[in-house]
Design a protein around this motif. Sequence first.
Motif, PDB file in Angstrom:
ATOM      1  N   ASN A 425       0.401  -1.223  -0.103  1.00 40.15           N
ATOM      2  CA  ASN A 425      -0.298  -0.014   0.218  1.00 40.15           C
ATOM      3  C   ASN A 425       0.882   1.414   0.016  1.00 40.15           C
ATOM      4  OD1 ASN A 425      -2.181   1.537   0.000  1.00 40.15           O
ATOM      5  ND2 ASN A 425      -2.336   1.517   2.549  1.00 40.15           N
ATOM      6  N   LYS A 426       2.046   1.105   0.625  1.00 34.64           N
ATOM      7  CA  LYS A 426       2.448   2.240   0.994  1.00 34.64           C
ATOM      8  C   LYS A 426       3.504   2.941  -0.826  1.00 34.64           C
ATOM      9  CE  LYS A 426       3.543   2.608   6.266  1.00 34.64           C
ATOM     10  NZ  LYS A 426       4.513   2.038   7.488  1.00 34.64           N
ATOM     11  N   PHE A 427       4.099   1.639  -0.940  1.00 38.30           N
ATOM     12  CA  PHE A 427       4.313   1.751  -2.315  1.00 38.30           C
ATOM     13  C   PHE A 427       3.554   2.339  -3.322  1.00 38.30           C
ATOM     14  CE2 PHE A 427       8.775  -1.167  -0.768  1.00 38.30           C
ATOM     15  CZ  PHE A 427       9.055  -0.084  -0.184  1.00 38.30           C
ATOM     16  N   GLY A 428       2.120   2.288  -3.335  1.00 37.62           N
ATOM     17  CA  GLY A 428       2.038   2.707  -4.190  1.00 37.62           C
ATOM     18  C   GLY A 428       0.688   1.481  -5.208  1.00 37.62           C
ATOM     19  N   LEU A 429       0.878   0.675  -5.052  1.00 35.13           N
ATOM     20  CA  LEU A 429       0.623  -0.086  -4.901  1.00 35.13           C
ATOM     21  C   LEU A 429      -0.727  -0.229  -5.433  1.00 35.13           C
ATOM     22  CD1 LEU A 429       0.897  -3.295  -7.943  1.00 35.13           C
ATOM     23  CD2 LEU A 429      -0.010  -4.349  -5.189  1.00 35.13           C
ATOM     24  N   ILE A 430      -1.572  -0.506  -4.547  1.00 37.19           N
ATOM     25  CA  ILE A 430      -3.345  -0.259  -4.224  1.00 37.19           C
ATOM     26  C   ILE A 430      -3.710   0.604  -4.681  1.00 37.19           C
ATOM     27  CG2 ILE A 430      -4.875  -0.479  -2.321  1.00 37.19           C
ATOM     28  CD1 ILE A 430      -3.060  -2.850  -2.206  1.00 37.19           C
TER      29      ILE A 430
END
Length: 559
Positions: A425-430
């Motif tokens: 989530n923090k890396f932007g996938l979600i």
Amino acid sequence: MAMKILMPCSAFTVKSSISRSVKVSSSIVAPKTFIALPSSNSRFLCRLPELAALKYGSFKRDTSLSSSHRKAKICSAAAASAPVPAAAPRGAKPGPMAAAVAVGCVIWFLPVPAGIPVAAWKLLSIFLATIVGIITTPLPLGAVAMIGLGVAMATKVLTFAAAFSAFASEIPWLIAIAFFLARGFIKTGLGNRIAYMIVSAFGQTTLGLTYSLVFAEALLAPAIPSLAARSGGIFLPIARALCIACGSDPEEGTEKKLGAYLMMTMFQTSCISSAMFITAMAANPLSVNLAAATIGHTISWAQWATAASVPGLICLILVPAVLYVFFPPELKDSPEAPKLAKQKLAALGDMSTDEKIMAASLLLTVGLWIFGSAIGVGAVASALVGLTAILVTGVISWKECLAEGGAWDTLVWFAALIAMADYLNKFGLISWFSSEVVKVVGGLGLAWQPASVIVVLIYFYSHYLFASGAAHIGAMYTAFLTVLVSCGAPPIPSAILLGVLSNIMGCLTHYGIGSAPPFFSQKYVELATWWKIGGALSVLYLLVWLGIAPIWWKVIGLM
């Protein structure tokens, strides 16, 4: 002098050239059957072919040897001919390990889709490889999870602080402490006492016994906001004690007698009860807050409970019955069980001192779980108060806590999955995934009903990527509620529906919600079966909440 050979068999005698007789007790005399030969000087293993050798004179009497030397000669010859047992398999299972590695490598080397950060894509490959490893179990779950974290750090996808960040999360520790409390619950006999009381009242049928526990848990749900505490700390020890009292223990191969059905039912219904009240799961207030920011309406406790009451009760009634048909226990009817349970209770006598201490500790812990928020005491702190009480009084020892392998294994693999899912989530996938769903569904030009079904299905089944309901809500709730409202769906029912399903989607896996790890770790249900049942029941839940719930909401004026 005769040597007695101990086997559960009828008597026969073997003569030897040593002028001794060997008396053997045997009902089944099979070649190469090992039997114990205790003598005045030694205890050794021999096989029936060697006894035949004794009879037919393969060992000749040597008058130059003493009696003890002759015995030693016979023993050494027998021991030399005994087969060496095969060494136990070591290390990882090659097939499952290769499958996990293959999945990770394939995803790692695929072209990164536009809009996804490279770090997110690499972490996704490691996460999915870990999930495959957890499903196929080339090694114990904790070992698989640690390897996943090791790969993430070795490839510089995650730092040490990121990889082990979830070990500071409350839920894994709460689950581990619940294991320790459960050990005291069983060890003192309090678990058996309560189990016998429940059986004496409801134990004529397995179904009646199960419904009594299901609705007892549902009644406590609005008062205890920690699902892991409620399920793992209160009802799991009772369910475990009931299973053992009824002769269902995975260590003895009797898990299907009662335990597999009871554990699976209790887990599945815990997902439902947590969805029925705002205060039944710690992340539900987050849904309420996000909904207020998105649609400008704050859902009240009564509004949520009323909306969820009828579909929730339907699910609570259906699940035990459906599992009883398709995942049945071997023990179904036991008309004598209540009478026998009362006899067992009478035999237990008065409560021991340790039982009283354990009961007081549990009551204190449960009281803090219910009222602790008013004085700023969280769920883990409450559990530690109870654990402190039974450690200080010697009800259990720290050595016994260290011996709870299931607690530490669950702590490791659950925390590892939470960390990886959190950083996806923090890396932007979600956020990338959510925005793509918004574009696709919004561009279809569908009426709000079919569009809502598509959005809900994607929201629900994307939970395979999450090890926490709160993480899923924080990452996707706002975006998906926005899509529903923009498609024309009624705002308040849509907000409640997503909030409810944020609990029920935990049914899918053994890591998706706080009650899953403690029930799964009891080893009554195999992992593949756990996932299959979760997937099958998810269809039932969606039919109820997308089909029956809207009818109820029209009746109460919500739509």
